[in-house]
Design an enzyme around this catalytic site. Structure first.
Site, short mmCIF file in Angstrom:
data_model
loop_
_atom_site.label_atom_id
_atom_site.label_comp_id
_atom_site.label_asym_id
_atom_site.label_seq_id
_atom_site.Cartn_x
_atom_site.Cartn_y
_atom_site.Cartn_z
CE LYS A 29 -2.36 3.61 1.55
NZ LYS A 29 -1.89 4.83 2.24
N GLY A 57 -0.37 8.59 -1.16
CA GLY A 57 -0.35 9.58 -2.23
C GLY A 57 0.72 10.64 -2.06
N GLY A 86 -4.22 11.41 -2.14
CA GLY A 86 -4.92 12.55 -1.56
C GLY A 86 -4.54 13.89 -2.17
CG ASP A 88 -4.02 2.96 5.13
OD1 ASP A 88 -3.17 2.87 4.22
OD2 ASP A 88 -3.91 3.75 6.08
CE LYS A 91 1.48 6.48 9.62
NZ LYS A 91 0.88 6.31 8.29
#
Length: 251
Positions: free
Chosen positions: A5, A8, A38, A158, A213
């Site tokens: 993943k 941006g 983003g 995510d 996270k």
């Protein structure tokens, strides 16, 4: 199978994409890359004169905004990544979750707000992903997804990456950003179990934005992915970062 993943924010740096492509080209395992974008969304919405709001970090997405999000992610950002991979000799194909119904979703519910066309993944078409990677293709996947109501939805990257990794029972899911891993006294902790991670949260070693996270990493391994990693590009290339596993890893 490894799922990456990528955020941006890193895509504005051409060196990041070149390094990512170098990493994928140098590894033999199949890859699926799920990406955000983003900054590309914000830039495009400003160009077309749209305003957006967020609720708990989620972008409220009406019909006009979903068109912008889809153009920014599935068009601009997706092809930017594919182009870099192809330039490095990686056979890559760019898709969104809508293509082939790869990612099917339901409207995401929020207790205090209507988020509009924001979804959460409920089904992953693993047969198609396995066929594509079986042909030697690296799949670059935008998280724009297809609702069971026939509409397209914006899904958090995510969450989309976790859903793909879980559905495929991937060996590893790596969250790649500008964060090198979990730090203690300035040193990257190479391996953490759930119990060790919770202790570090309790004693204040893991704080602020790192908490969600690591909790996302723990949730993914709890559901069946063997390893989850928080890492930056340099860590991918030199095999560092923080690896989360259910059991203690011995060197």
């Amino acid at each position: 199978m490894q799922v990456l993943k990528i955020g941006g924010n890193e895509l504005d740096d051409p060196g990041f994409l070149a390094g990512l492509a170098e990493y994928v080209a140098g590894t033999a395992v199949p890859h699926i890359i799920v990406h955000g974008g983003g900054r590309a969304i914000v830039a495009l919405q400003q160009k077309v004169g749209l305003q957006s709001t967020k609720v708990d970090g989620l972008r409220v997405t009406d019909r006009e905004m979903i068109s912008v999000v889809q153009m920014a992610l599935s068009g601009q950002t997706n092809k930017q990544i594919v182009t870099a991979l192809l330039a490095a000799g990686v056979d890559a194909v760019g898709l969104s979750g809508v293509d082939g119904g790869i990612l099917r979703c339901l409207k995401k519910q929020h207790p205090t707000a209507d988020l509009g066309y924001v979804g959460e993944i409920s089904q992953v078409r693993t047969d198609l992903l396995r066929q594509l990677t079986g042909l030697g293709l690296t799949v670059v996947l935008s998280p724009i997804s297809l609702g069971f109501d026939g509409y397209t939805y914006n899904v958090n990257a995510d969450d989309a990456a976790s859903a793909v990794a879980l559905a495929l029972q991937a060996e590893r899911l790596a969250f790649v950003s500008n964060v090198p891993g979990v730090l203690s006294n300035g040193r990257i902790l190479p391996h953490l179990t759930p119990d060790q991670t919770e202790m570090l949260i309790t004693n204040g070693t893991i704080t602020d934005g790192m908490v969600p996270k690591v909790r996302a990493a723990l949730a993914t391994i709890a559901q069946g992915v063997q390893q989850t990693q928080i890492v930056n590009l340099a860590g991918l290339l030199n095999n560092s970062g923080t690896l989360f596993t259910t059991q203690i890893v011995t060197e």
